[in-house]
Design a protein around this motif. Structure first.
Motif, PDB file in Angstrom:
ATOM      1  N   ILE A  75       0.801  -1.222   0.000  1.00  0.00           N
ATOM      2  CA  ILE A  75       0.000   0.000   0.000  1.00  0.00           C
ATOM      3  C   ILE A  75       0.835   1.274   0.000  1.00  0.00           C
ATOM      4  CG2 ILE A  75      -1.896  -1.157   1.190  1.00  0.00           C
ATOM      5  CD1 ILE A  75      -1.058   0.536   3.695  1.00  0.00           C
ATOM      6  N   ARG A  76       2.119   1.196   0.313  1.00  0.00           N
ATOM      7  CA  ARG A  76       2.910   2.429   0.407  1.00  0.00           C
ATOM      8  C   ARG A  76       4.394   2.104   0.301  1.00  0.00           C
ATOM      9  NH1 ARG A  76       1.958   7.696   2.715  1.00  0.00           N
ATOM     10  NH2 ARG A  76       3.931   8.696   3.231  1.00  0.00           N
ATOM     11  N   ASP A  96       8.155   4.314   0.895  1.00  0.00           N
ATOM     12  CA  ASP A  96       8.814   5.557   1.316  1.00  0.00           C
ATOM     13  C   ASP A  96      10.321   5.367   1.282  1.00  0.00           C
ATOM     14  OD1 ASP A  96       6.834   7.655   2.314  1.00  0.00           O
ATOM     15  OD2 ASP A  96       6.127   5.878   3.395  1.00  0.00           O
ATOM     16  N   GLY A 125      -3.365   2.685   6.496  1.00  0.00           N
ATOM     17  CA  GLY A 125      -2.510   3.783   6.046  1.00  0.00           C
ATOM     18  C   GLY A 125      -1.221   3.820   6.842  1.00  0.00           C
ATOM     19  N   GLY A 148       2.724   6.390   7.320  1.00  0.00           N
ATOM     20  CA  GLY A 148       3.449   7.618   6.998  1.00  0.00           C
ATOM     21  C   GLY A 148       4.719   7.719   7.820  1.00  0.00           C
ATOM     22  N   THR A 187      -2.738   8.695   7.199  1.00  0.00           N
ATOM     23  CA  THR A 187      -1.383   9.035   6.779  1.00  0.00           C
ATOM     24  C   THR A 187      -0.817  10.057   7.757  1.00  0.00           C
ATOM     25  OG1 THR A 187      -0.007   9.699   4.895  1.00  0.00           O
ATOM     26  CG2 THR A 187      -2.028  10.951   5.259  1.00  0.00           C
ATOM     27  N   SER A 222      -5.412   9.310  -1.570  1.00  0.00           N
ATOM     28  CA  SER A 222      -4.030   9.437  -2.015  1.00  0.00           C
ATOM     29  C   SER A 222      -3.570  10.861  -1.768  1.00  0.00           C
ATOM     30  CB  SER A 222      -3.882   9.066  -3.497  1.00  0.00           C
ATOM     31  OG  SER A 222      -4.653   9.933  -4.297  1.00  0.00           O
ATOM     32  N   GLU A 274       1.456  14.884  -4.286  1.00  0.00           N
ATOM     33  CA  GLU A 274       2.834  15.258  -3.979  1.00  0.00           C
ATOM     34  C   GLU A 274       3.171  16.602  -4.618  1.00  0.00           C
ATOM     35  OE1 GLU A 274       4.712  13.773  -1.956  1.00  0.00           O
ATOM     36  OE2 GLU A 274       3.645  11.871  -1.675  1.00  0.00           O
TER      37      GLU A 274
END
Length: 223
Positions: free
Chosen positions: A25-26, A28, A77, A79, A131, A181, A184
């Motif tokens: 899902i993410r 980084d 989520g 972050g 997030t 979403s 950015e």
């Protein structure tokens, strides 16, 4: 680690072994002294050091970040926990809130975390998106009726970590939020500090007229 990635090439390559029934899902880029926040569908959140996650090869499947509550629970989520940011959680019916990172204690990876949403009686306690944001973050919320809602996420009310959250997204009858979403910010090319570049006279004389449309009036690339 970045150095484990293959050089630039046309062919794609795998970076994570995703098991059947699971999904990524993410992604980084983080450093060893960073911290991550994971938020679950059932309203729990955990904050842990990136250094707790052992570096592995590209074909590995990773390790547990948060202990989930049963088969129906999942990570809604995540972050990177950095200075001056807040944890945002959103429910399917349009409730949400922002909470200060300081309210999320750093724990060891793989635990059950702390409660990050306590719904009022009769309200669902399910988090559909979460997030870590700063005040300027813009998000796209999409719904089960194929609508996309763009909004500044700082419009979500500020509240304590275990507060229920308030309605801040206007939805129609039978409409629910199904995902989110982050928009950015655009990348800005670094500017040279050398203000006295020595460019040979006539260096661009050979450029044809068709190249003019590549530049704006101030000589900078508009793309």
């Amino acid at each position: 680690r970045i150095e484990d990635l293959p050089p630039m090439r046309v062919e794609s390559f795998g970076v994570f072994d995703v098991e059947d029934g699971d999904q990524l899902i993410r992604v980084d880029v983080v450093f060893d002294d960073d911290e991550m926040v994971l938020v679950s569908f059932n309203g729990q959140a955990i904050r842990f050091s990136v250094d707790d996650v052992r570096p592995t090869g590209l074909s590995a499947g990773g390790m547990r970040g948060i202990r989930l509550k049963g088969d129906e629970d999942y990570v809604a989520g995540a972050g990177v926990a950095r200075e001056d940011r807040q944890v945002l959680v959103i429910t399917a019916d349009g409730r949400g809130k922002r909470s200060e990172l300081e309210e999320y204690p750093t724990q060891g990876r793989g635990g059950g975390g702390v409660r990050t949403l306590k719904a009022a009686k009769g309200q669902p306690n399910d988090i559909i998106a979460a997030t870590v944001i700063d005040p300027s973050t813009t998000g796209l919320l999409w719904t089960n009726l194929t609508n996309v809602i763009e909004m500044n996420l700082d419009k979500a009310p500020e509240a304590k970590r275990d507060y229920r959250g308030d309605f801040f997204v206007a939805l129609t009858v039978s409409e629910e939020i199904t995902g989110m979403s982050i928009v950015e910010p655009p990348l800005v090319a670094p500017q040279s500090d050398d203000k006295d570049l020595d460019i040979e006279e006539g260096a661009f004389d050979d450029l044809d007229d068709d190249a003019d449309h590549h530049f704006s009036d101030n000589g900078k690339d508009p793309s």
